[in-house]
Design an enzyme around this catalytic site. Structure first.
Site, short mmCIF file in Angstrom:
data_model
loop_
_atom_site.label_atom_id
_atom_site.label_comp_id
_atom_site.label_asym_id
_atom_site.label_seq_id
_atom_site.Cartn_x
_atom_site.Cartn_y
_atom_site.Cartn_z
N HIS A 22 60.85 64.27 106.19
CA HIS A 22 61.97 64.91 106.89
C HIS A 22 61.52 65.24 108.31
CE1 HIS A 22 65.38 68.18 106.66
NE2 HIS A 22 65.30 67.62 107.87
N HIS A 24 63.03 64.33 112.26
CA HIS A 24 63.99 63.69 113.16
C HIS A 24 63.20 63.25 114.37
CE1 HIS A 24 67.46 65.39 110.93
NE2 HIS A 24 66.58 66.33 110.65
N HIS A 202 71.25 65.88 104.32
CA HIS A 202 70.99 67.31 104.52
C HIS A 202 72.06 68.08 103.73
CE1 HIS A 202 68.45 66.02 107.79
NE2 HIS A 202 68.28 67.24 108.27
N GLU A 205 71.20 73.80 103.77
CA GLU A 205 70.36 74.42 104.82
C GLU A 205 71.12 75.69 105.24
OE1 GLU A 205 70.07 72.17 108.49
OE2 GLU A 205 68.36 73.35 109.22
N ASP A 283 60.64 68.64 110.25
CA ASP A 283 62.02 68.64 110.74
C ASP A 283 62.08 68.22 112.22
OD1 ASP A 283 64.75 68.77 110.40
OD2 ASP A 283 64.88 70.96 110.29
N ASP A 284 61.84 69.16 113.12
CA ASP A 284 61.89 68.90 114.56
C ASP A 284 60.68 69.58 115.21
OD1 ASP A 284 64.75 67.69 114.83
OD2 ASP A 284 65.00 69.48 113.59
N1 HPA Z 1 69.79 70.12 110.31
C1 HPA Z 1 70.80 69.34 110.64
N2 HPA Z 1 70.71 68.43 111.59
C2 HPA Z 1 69.57 68.27 112.24
C3 HPA Z 1 68.48 69.05 111.95
C4 HPA Z 1 68.58 70.01 110.92
O1 HPA Z 1 67.64 70.76 110.57
N3 HPA Z 1 67.49 68.66 112.79
C5 HPA Z 1 67.99 67.66 113.55
N4 HPA Z 1 69.25 67.42 113.22
ZN ZN Z 2 66.62 67.93 109.39
#
Ligand code: HPA
Ligand code: ZN
Length: 343
Positions: A22, A24, A202, A205, A283-284
């Site tokens: 996971h 991006h 996703h 969250e 994630d990012d």
């Molecule tokens: N959630 C949804 N979209 C996203 C995320 C996330 O954590 N990171 C990058 N796009």
């Molecule tokens: Zn994500």
């Protein structure tokens, strides 16, 4: 399992072989690279310098992050920009002992600005091929549909990507979750399933447990990204554990976006102890303060997780991946060796 002293845990976590599932790729774009690409492409940014941009990374929820994340991605124009971004991430991941990674990309963020689909996918794919040759890391790509856009837009994106079908292994669903339930994308996911693409989404969250149920039962995804809100639904937790549906959990992201109030309160341990195939991911990483090993080390320190949890997380990451069973076993054997020989 032989006992491992708590003070040796960070070293063990860093050394462990792992898969990242996971990430991006646009979220790996560091401020320094954002400025370098802006200059290369003759674009100006609404921030004076790298420090000013970093100061803007104070998020209160998912949307406040996404606004900055999409603005950052606007410096990606040419195929080489996508290549450079992915090559930088893959180098960083290999340094964290990531042996395999499945990388999300958001084509609509780029095609909406007039960037060609070929530039996006060919640049990312070439970086994966070169990284494999240079550091041995294995990497594949997963195309994500933006859920704040329409299903029709997702279908058009799929059409544009299909000539490059051999360069990505699956599709996902990301962006603003609340008000955009998975079932809005039932037809495009059904089509992707017919095409033999792997499916993830996703869910859970910021959104409720019902979004996790519909990602499973309507979209028929094989993995849930985040999914941490399943702890509000005991039946759902049983379903995830029974069917061994992996969750790709991202603790630093959850903390930075207010999904959990503090890292100490993160539910990762509860998920693992309930027998759910949870994994840890970044994630990012350029936006949330750390790559995969940072996520592991900080979460273990904050929550008091132990060596047996570390073993499960590494083992789960390979189980949850979309590689062949024989490759999974090969990586899991390396994990076993490490735990047997770790000082
Ligand atoms: N959630 C949804 N979209 C996203 C995320 C996330 O954590 N990171 C990058 N796009
Ligand atoms: Zn994500």
């Amino acid at each position: 399992m032989k006992p491992i002293a708590p003070d040796r845990l960070p070293a063990l976590l860093r050394l462990m072989p792992k898969a990242e599932l996971h990430i991006h790729i646009e979220g790996s774009l560091e401020p320094e690279l954002i400025f370098a690409l802006a200059q290369r492409n003759g674009l100006s940014l609404p921030y004076a310098d790298v420090q000013a941009l970093r100061r803007a990374y104070a998020f209160s929820n998912l949307q406040s992050f996404l606004d900055i994340y999409y603005a950052g991605a606007s410096v990606l124009v040419q195929e080489q920009d996508f290549y450079d971004m992915a090559r930088a991430y893959l180098r960083r991941a290999a340094a964290d002992n990531v042996l395999h990674t499945e990388i999300f990309f958001d084509p609509q963020t780029h095609t909406a600005r007039g960037v060609a689909m070929d530039s996006v996918i060919n640049g990312l794919h070439r970086a994966c091929v070169d990284a494999r040759a240079q550091t041995g890391i294995s990497a594949s790509l997963i195309l994500c549909f933006l859920r704040h856009l329409s299903e029709q837009d997702a279908f058009a994106t799929l059409e544009q990507a299909l000539p490059l079908r051999d360069k990505f292994i699956g599709v996902g669903l990301d962006s603003s979750e609340l008000g955009h339930p998975p079932e809005n994308f039932s037809r495009v996911f059904a089509r992707c399933r017919e095409l033999g693409l792997r499916l993830v989404a996703h869910a859970g969250e910021e959104g409720p447990p019902s979004y996790i149920w519909s990602a499973l039962d309507v979209l028929k995804v094989e993995r849930i990204d985040h999914g941490v809100r399943c702890v509000q639904d005991a039946l759902l937790m049983q379903r995830l554990a029974r069917d061994r549906i992996p969750l790709t959990v991202c603790p630093l992201s959850n903390h930075r976006l207010g999904v959990c109030a503090s890292l100490a309160e993160h539910k990762l341990g509860q998920l693992l102890d309930a027998g759910i195939v949870a994994t840890v991911n970044s994630d990012d990483p350029a936006y949330f303060g750390g790559y995969l090993n940072d996520n592991l080390v900080q979460t273990f320190a904050a929550t008091g997780l132990r060596a047996e949890h570390a073993y499960s997380l590494s083992h789960n990451s390979f189980e949850a991946s979309f590689i062949a069973a024989s490759e999974k076993r090969g990586f899991q054997d390396k994990l076993q060796d490490l735990f047997e020989t770790f000082p």
